[in-house]
Design an enzyme around this catalytic site. Structure first.
Site, PDB file in Angstrom:
ATOM      1  N   ARG A  77      -2.712 -15.613  13.735  1.00 37.27           N
ATOM      2  CA  ARG A  77      -3.054 -15.330  12.493  1.00 37.27           C
ATOM      3  C   ARG A  77      -3.846 -13.931  12.342  1.00 37.27           C
ATOM      4  NH1 ARG A  77      -3.988 -20.651  11.979  1.00 37.27           N
ATOM      5  NH2 ARG A  77      -2.485 -21.901  10.973  1.00 37.27           N
ATOM      6  N   LYS A 133      -1.271   0.501   8.433  1.00 40.92           N
ATOM      7  CA  LYS A 133       0.068   0.052   8.222  1.00 40.92           C
ATOM      8  C   LYS A 133       0.767  -0.087   9.529  1.00 40.92           C
ATOM      9  CE  LYS A 133       1.660   2.494   3.902  1.00 40.92           C
ATOM     10  NZ  LYS A 133       2.668   3.488   3.442  1.00 40.92           N
ATOM     11  N   GLU A 153       3.303  17.101   9.856  1.00 41.14           N
ATOM     12  CA  GLU A 153       2.209  16.220   9.033  1.00 41.14           C
ATOM     13  C   GLU A 153       0.865  16.779   9.186  1.00 41.14           C
ATOM     14  OE1 GLU A 153       3.249  13.543   7.542  1.00 41.14           O
ATOM     15  OE2 GLU A 153       5.161  12.967   8.470  1.00 41.14           O
ATOM     16  N   LYS A 173      -6.482  12.323   5.906  1.00 44.50           N
ATOM     17  CA  LYS A 173      -5.650  11.103   5.785  1.00 44.50           C
ATOM     18  C   LYS A 173      -6.749   9.929   5.579  1.00 44.50           C
ATOM     19  CE  LYS A 173      -2.205   7.605   6.825  1.00 44.50           C
ATOM     20  NZ  LYS A 173      -0.943   7.238   7.518  1.00 44.50           N
ATOM     21  N   GLU A 179      -1.784   1.551  -0.957  1.00 45.52           N
ATOM     22  CA  GLU A 179      -0.686   2.381  -1.762  1.00 45.52           C
ATOM     23  C   GLU A 179      -0.358   2.084  -3.071  1.00 45.52           C
ATOM     24  OE1 GLU A 179       2.155   4.062   0.925  1.00 45.52           O
ATOM     25  OE2 GLU A 179       3.262   5.022  -0.684  1.00 45.52           O
ATOM     26  N   ARG A 227      -2.567   7.012  -2.430  1.00 45.51           N
ATOM     27  CA  ARG A 227      -2.003   7.063  -1.043  1.00 45.51           C
ATOM     28  C   ARG A 227      -0.515   7.662  -1.039  1.00 45.51           C
ATOM     29  NH1 ARG A 227      -2.789   2.837   3.715  1.00 45.51           N
ATOM     30  NH2 ARG A 227      -1.739   3.555   5.226  1.00 45.51           N
ATOM     31  N   ASN A 262       2.819  10.967   0.773  1.00 52.69           N
ATOM     32  CA  ASN A 262       4.229  11.129   1.087  1.00 52.69           C
ATOM     33  C   ASN A 262       4.963  12.515   0.553  1.00 52.69           C
ATOM     34  OD1 ASN A 262       4.203   8.649   1.897  1.00 52.69           O
ATOM     35  ND2 ASN A 262       4.670   7.489  -0.355  1.00 52.69           N
ATOM     36  N   HIS A 286       8.365  13.673   1.675  1.00 51.82           N
ATOM     37  CA  HIS A 286       8.943  12.538   2.301  1.00 51.82           C
ATOM     38  C   HIS A 286       9.992  12.147   1.843  1.00 51.82           C
ATOM     39  CE1 HIS A 286       5.358  12.761   5.085  1.00 51.82           C
ATOM     40  NE2 HIS A 286       5.907  11.962   5.733  1.00 51.82           N
ATOM     41  N   HIS A 340      13.040  11.573   4.190  1.00 53.47           N
ATOM     42  CA  HIS A 340      13.756  10.309   4.260  1.00 53.47           C
ATOM     43  C   HIS A 340      15.329  10.514   4.116  1.00 53.47           C
ATOM     44  CE1 HIS A 340       9.890   7.677   3.736  1.00 53.47           C
ATOM     45  NE2 HIS A 340       9.973   8.445   5.056  1.00 53.47           N
ATOM     46  N   HIS A 365      11.609  12.836  12.515  1.00 57.21           N
ATOM     47  CA  HIS A 365      11.048  12.640  11.279  1.00 57.21           C
ATOM     48  C   HIS A 365      10.188  13.773  10.666  1.00 57.21           C
ATOM     49  CE1 HIS A 365       8.978  10.472   8.097  1.00 57.21           C
ATOM     50  NE2 HIS A 365       7.749  10.975   8.527  1.00 57.21           N
TER      51      HIS A 365
HETATM   52  N1  LIG Z   1       2.295   3.254  10.277  1.00 51.05           N
HETATM   53  C1  LIG Z   1       1.998   4.304   9.731  1.00 51.05           C
HETATM   54  O1  LIG Z   1       1.494   4.535   8.739  1.00 51.05           O
HETATM   55  C2  LIG Z   1       3.315   5.426  10.086  1.00 51.05           C
HETATM   56  C3  LIG Z   1       3.099   6.774   9.535  1.00 51.05           C
HETATM   57  C4  LIG Z   1       4.244   7.419  10.205  1.00 51.05           C
HETATM   58  C5  LIG Z   1       5.060   7.350  11.331  1.00 51.05           C
HETATM   59  N2  LIG Z   1       4.999   5.893  11.485  1.00 51.05           N
HETATM   60  C6  LIG Z   1       6.229   5.518  12.522  1.00 51.05           C
HETATM   61  O2  LIG Z   1       6.025   6.156  13.749  1.00 51.05           O
HETATM   62  C7  LIG Z   1       7.094   6.559  14.283  1.00 51.05           C
HETATM   63  C8  LIG Z   1       7.517   7.683  14.752  1.00 51.05           C
HETATM   64  O3  LIG Z   1       6.190   7.903  15.728  1.00 51.05           O
HETATM   65  P1  LIG Z   1       6.369   9.084  17.029  1.00 51.05           P
HETATM   66  O4  LIG Z   1       6.767  10.299  16.378  1.00 51.05           O
HETATM   67  O5  LIG Z   1       5.189   8.966  17.582  1.00 51.05           O
HETATM   68  O6  LIG Z   1       7.800   8.528  17.637  1.00 51.05           O
HETATM   69  P2  LIG Z   1       7.859   7.875  19.142  1.00 51.05           P
HETATM   70  O7  LIG Z   1       6.643   6.757  19.231  1.00 51.05           O
HETATM   71  O8  LIG Z   1       9.186   7.392  19.331  1.00 51.05           O
HETATM   72  O9  LIG Z   1       7.427   8.957  20.169  1.00 51.05           O
HETATM   73  C9  LIG Z   1       8.057  10.179  20.359  1.00 51.05           C
HETATM   74  C10 LIG Z   1       8.432  10.441  21.758  1.00 51.05           C
HETATM   75  O10 LIG Z   1       7.436  10.849  22.190  1.00 51.05           O
HETATM   76  C11 LIG Z   1       7.033  10.354  23.612  1.00 51.05           C
HETATM   77  N3  LIG Z   1       5.592  10.252  23.768  1.00 51.05           N
HETATM   78  C12 LIG Z   1       4.673   9.905  23.085  1.00 51.05           C
HETATM   79  N4  LIG Z   1       3.333  10.475  23.550  1.00 51.05           N
HETATM   80  C13 LIG Z   1       3.771  10.980  24.656  1.00 51.05           C
HETATM   81  C14 LIG Z   1       2.960  11.790  25.554  1.00 51.05           C
HETATM   82  N5  LIG Z   1       1.564  11.843  25.563  1.00 51.05           N
HETATM   83  N6  LIG Z   1       3.538  12.391  26.630  1.00 51.05           N
HETATM   84  C15 LIG Z   1       5.099  12.308  26.772  1.00 51.05           C
HETATM   85  N7  LIG Z   1       5.821  11.734  25.813  1.00 51.05           N
HETATM   86  C16 LIG Z   1       5.142  11.074  24.680  1.00 51.05           C
HETATM   87  C17 LIG Z   1       7.338   9.033  23.387  1.00 51.05           C
HETATM   88  O11 LIG Z   1       7.843   8.056  24.477  1.00 51.05           O
HETATM   89  C18 LIG Z   1       9.028   9.227  22.386  1.00 51.05           C
HETATM   90  O12 LIG Z   1       9.846   9.471  23.340  1.00 51.05           O
HETATM   91  C19 LIG Z   1       8.294   5.888  13.300  1.00 51.05           C
HETATM   92  O13 LIG Z   1       8.641   4.724  13.802  1.00 51.05           O
HETATM   93  C20 LIG Z   1       7.636   5.977  12.144  1.00 51.05           C
HETATM   94  O14 LIG Z   1       7.893   4.528  11.340  1.00 51.05           O
HETATM   95  C21 LIG Z   1       4.068   4.987  11.060  1.00 51.05           C
END
Ligand SMILES: NC(=O)c1ccc[n+]([C@@H]2O[C@H](COP(=O)([O-])OP(=O)(O)OC[C@H]3O[C@@H](n4cnc5c(N)ncnc54)[C@H](O)[C@@H]3O)[C@@H](O)[C@H]2O)c1
Length: 357
Positions: free
Chosen positions: A117, A139, A181, A223, A233, A237, A241, A244, A248, A261
């Site tokens: 939990r 999130k 971003e 942020k 949100e 918040r 977006n 976005h 998307h 992204h």
């Molecule tokens: N929770 C939220 O508020 C929020 C906001 C934005 C995005 N997201 C989520 O985040 C995800 C995208 O994140 P992302 O772009 O980091 O993608 P990811 O986690 O897939 O990382 C991108 C790539 O970079 C590599 N990587 C990461 N750090 C590294 C490092 N220091 N050295 C070498 N390689 C490295 C990873 O292995 C991967 O191949 C999506 O799933 C999205 O939905 C969440």
């Protein structure tokens, strides 16, 4: 540097600096119990886990390593993380530690939200996108076969540790996608920050750590400021977006394959800025500055000539239908100032046309 993020149950620090992982004195105290479960992915585990194992040698320290990629944010992996926690006897006072990009921080946060939990978790985002976006704001989520981030929870971390050294190994394309971003944060809230990005683009691309620390700090501050005003949100918040809805839709039309992204959001921000020209009084000169900065930072600025405009419009309408926001868009009144505005659907049609090549 520290940013304190307040939420309805308390607050947590976001530490930002070079070499925070090698020097854990500042943040180790956020681990309260005697157990940790480190969660990372196969591509980066070897870079970071041995050092963390060393820091956690006085604790029961287990690890769970996911395959790399967005498809890892799934139900099966979540189940396996919980299986590992149960079989290794993790109790209510355990701490999950996410080390990776947004995929890892999202699934770890969600695993922590539900295990017994709700247990503590610490986020160590290692991609630029996760540092300035995914790891802040509480999130957490996994994907469902029918859509991204459909299953999740709000669950706040105990601390976020952003070590700018960790970016050294981040692949170039992911680094640049993260910059989108940061530009977004400047566009919606801070004209001076936008100007700073314009003036320091070469140093940013060269990954100058002093400049990187500064821009990560400011983007996180923006942020944090927004999510503190509207944790769940309901209104404010949504400003985060900006770009976005279009982004998307672009990701969706290309089946989440051709664009990262941040790349899709970069094009989305240009489309939202174009809409702002007619709807909210953004000037042509400001629009040109936005395109120029994205271009300088080698982000895409235009829809590809192959885009199916009809599909793109459908994806935009679907995104809005899912969000129950009607056709509300985040638009700019000027660089550094954003508002939410309702838009007539027909206004979008010319925007969805591919740019002339
Ligand atoms: N929770 C939220 O508020 C929020 C906001 C934005 C995005 N997201 C989520 O985040 C995800 C995208 O994140 P992302 O772009 O980091 O993608 P990811 O986690 O897939 O990382 C991108 C790539 O970079 C590599 N990587 C990461 N750090 C590294 C490092 N220091 N050295 C070498 N390689 C490295 C990873 O292995 C991967 O191949 C999506 O799933 C999205 O939905 C969440």
């Amino acid at each position: 540097m520290i940013i304190q993020v307040k939420h309805h149950l308390g607050e947590y620090p976001v530490y930002i600096g070079a070499d925070l992982l090698a020097n854990p004195q500042t943040w180790l105290s956020h681990i309260k119990g005697r157990q940790v479960m480190m969660i990372s992915n196969q591509s980066i585990a070897a870079n970071f886990l041995p050092l963390l194992h060393h820091h956690f040698k006085h604790l029961q320290c287990d690890q769970f390593v996911l395959a790399d990629g967005e498809s890892s944010k799934n139900w099966q992996n979540l189940q396996q993380i919980w299986d590992a926690l149960i079989s290794q006897g993790h109790r209510r006072d355990t701490t999950l530690v996410a080390i990776g990009g947004g995929v890892v921080t999202d699934i770890t946060g969600f695993a922590a939200a539900c295990y017994l939990r709700g247990v503590n978790y610490i986020s160590i985002p290692t991609s630029l996108l996760a540092q300035v976006d995914a790891a802040i704001g509480g999130k957490t989520a996994i994907n469902h076969p029918r859509g991204k981030n459909l299953i999740g929870a709000f669950h706040q971390p105990q601390a976020v540790i952003i070590d700018t050294h960790s970016l050294r190994s981040l692949p170039e394309r992911h680094f640049r996608a993260g910059l989108a971003e940061i530009i977004k944060a400047a566009l919606i809230q801070d004209q001076i920050f936008f100007h700073f990005l314009e003036n320091n683009s070469a140093a940013i691309l060269a990954r100058d750590e002093k400049i990187l620390t500064q821009i990560i700090y400011r983007a996180c501050q923006i942020k944090a400021h927004i999510v503190m005003q509207d944790e769940r949100e309901n209104q404010q918040r949504a400003l985060l977006n900006f770009g976005h809805t279009f982004g998307h839709a672009i990701e969706c039309v290309f089946d989440f394959k051709d664009y990262l992204h941040g790349e899709a959001v970069a094009i989305g921000m240009v489309l939202a800025a174009r809409l702002s020209l007619t709807e909210t009084g953004l000037t042509v000169a400001e629009f040109d500055r936005i395109v120029a900065l994205l271009d300088k930072l080698t982000l895409p600025c235009h829809l590809p000539p192959t885009i199916d405009s009809e599909k793109l419009l459908q994806a935009i309408y679907q995104d809005k239908k899912n969000s129950h926001q009607g056709l509300n868009f985040i638009l700019l009144t000027k660089i550094g100032q954003s508002i939410i505005k309702s838009i007539q659907p027909e206004i979008l049609k010319p925007l969805a046309l591919p740019s002339p090549s």
